[in-house]
Each structure stands twice: as structure tokens, then as C-alpha cells.
Design a protein around this motif. Structure first.
Motif, mmCIF file in Angstrom:
data_model
loop_
_atom_site.group_PDB
_atom_site.id
_atom_site.type_symbol
_atom_site.label_atom_id
_atom_site.label_comp_id
_atom_site.label_asym_id
_atom_site.label_seq_id
_atom_site.Cartn_x
_atom_site.Cartn_y
_atom_site.Cartn_z
ATOM 1 N N HIS A 1 30.472 35.500 35.025
ATOM 2 C CA HIS A 1 31.688 35.979 34.356
ATOM 3 C C HIS A 1 32.268 37.178 35.096
ATOM 4 O O HIS A 1 33.478 37.245 35.328
ATOM 5 N N LYS B 1 31.907 38.055 38.196
ATOM 6 C CA LYS B 1 32.476 37.642 39.489
ATOM 7 C C LYS B 1 33.866 37.037 39.307
ATOM 8 O O LYS B 1 34.775 37.296 40.107
ATOM 9 N N GLU B 2 34.023 36.255 38.259
ATOM 10 C CA GLU B 2 35.337 35.663 37.977
ATOM 11 C C GLU B 2 36.350 36.737 37.594
ATOM 12 O O GLU B 2 37.495 36.713 38.040
ATOM 13 N N HIS B 3 35.931 37.698 36.783
ATOM 14 C CA HIS B 3 36.830 38.799 36.414
ATOM 15 C C HIS B 3 37.251 39.577 37.659
ATOM 16 O O HIS B 3 38.421 39.942 37.793
ATOM 17 N N ARG C 1 37.470 38.487 40.699
ATOM 18 C CA ARG C 1 38.415 37.651 41.442
ATOM 19 C C ARG C 1 39.813 37.719 40.811
ATOM 20 O O ARG C 1 40.817 37.852 41.510
#
Length: 189
Positions: free
Chosen positions: A54, A56-58, A60
Motif C-alpha cells: 500500500h 509503495k502505491e501511495h 507512486r
């Protein structure tokens, strides 16, 4: 974007910088905790890996939102990264409950700052406002998970919580050149 002034534009860039840097710090916290949890607490390693995904996605998403607003990564990102790794390692070595105390303390501090940001952004940058609302929802799930896995808070846990909150506040202040404090003051009655 409905940015009304150059000052607002600068504040929005600083919001993105600090949020992106914060995600880098969270990534490093979880990476360090996972490294030790695989050995010491294998039963929670998979959940920590889910939380890491999560973050890492935030990270990005915040990086992606920086481009149209001419924002650049925070110069203090190394503090977030190094501090995150040290914090994640230390709390993992202190025990599974301290991993949760760390998550709770970071998330509660971050949520307060996100609320300030949302107040500031609602009329100035509705697109970024919507992005942060979605991320905040997932971060709230991280907070609730951590809270539900803390056995009890003794002196050590309260001390770690105080240190984590304080260090998070300091790095946020440094990363926004004080904008975080000005936003907080502007919304207080």
C-alpha cells in the motif's frame, strides 16, 4: 486545479513533497520490520508486506501528482529513509507489539496532518484533495489494524509512541519549511 495564488501553489508543492517523503519513510519502516519479522514473527510478516505494498502505491501516486504541479521530491528524503529504517529496525527488535505501536503513532500523526492538508486543499486543488482522501482511507485501515493488535500500553510502549510521534512531527516540519504549522494555526478557531 483551482490554485488561487503563488503562495498556495508553493504550499501545495510542499504538501506533495512531504507526503511523498513520508511514504518513502513508511516504506523503509516496513522493509526493516519485515526483514526482522520474517525471522522473529513470521505470523505477521505477510500482513506487513501487504501494508508495504500500500505504501509503495501511495508513494507512486504522490510522485505522479508532483509532475503537473511542478513539485520535486523533498531534499530531506534521506532523513525519512534513514529514520524509517532505524525506526522500523528498532521497533521490530523490541517486539511484535512495538511494531504496532510504531504504526499507530506514525499513522495518528500523519492523519492529523492529512486533515490539515484536506482543509487547505478542498477549495484550492480538488484533484489532489480527492487523491489524499482515497489514500487517507487506506492509511486509516493501517491505523485500525495496528490498534487492534496492541496488547496493552505500558511505559515502554508509551515512550516509543512519544518518540515516534515527536520524530515524525520534526521531519514533517523540516520537510515543509514550517507550512505544516501554519496550516494547523490557520484552521484553529
Amino acid at each position: 486545479m483551482n490554485i488561487s495564488s503563488p503562495k498556495d501553489c508553493l504550499t501545495i508543492r510542499r504538501i506533495l513533497k512531504v507526503n511523498h517523503a513520508g511514504e518513502l519513510g513508511a516504506i523503509r519502516i516496513y522493509q526493516a520490520q519485515i526483514l526482522l519479522a520474517r525471522i522473529l514473527y513470521p505470523d505477521i510478516a505477510a500482513k506487513l508486506e501487504e501494508l508495504l505494498a500500500h505504501e509503495k502505491e501511495h508513494c507512486r501516486i504522490f510522485r505522479q501528482e508532483m509532475r503537473p504541479r511542478a513539485a520535486r521530491p523533498c531534499r530531506a528524503s534521506f532523513l525519512w529513509s534513514l529514520g524509517g529504517f532505524i525506526l522500523g529496525s528498532a521497533t521490530a527488535l523490541m517486539g511484535r507489539s512495538m511494531i504496532m505501536v510504531c504504526t499507530e503513532a506514525v499513522e495518528e500523526t500523519v492523519h492529523r496532518h492529512l486533515e490539515d492538508q484536506l482543509w487547505f486543499l478542498e477549495q484550492r486543488d480538488p484533484v489532489l484533495y480527492t487523491v489524499i482522501v482515497a489514500i487517507q482511507k487506506q492509511e486509516h485501515e493501517h491505523l485500525e489494524f495496528a490498534k487492534s493488535h496492541i496488547m496493552r500500553k505500558g511505559f515502554a510502549a508509551r515512550s516509543v509512541e512519544w518518540i515516534v510521534r515527536g520524530s515524525t512531527e520534526i521531519v514533517i516540519f523540516l520537510s515543509t519549511w514550517g507550512d505544516s504549522i501554519r496550516m494547523r494555526r490557520s484552521i484553529q478557531p
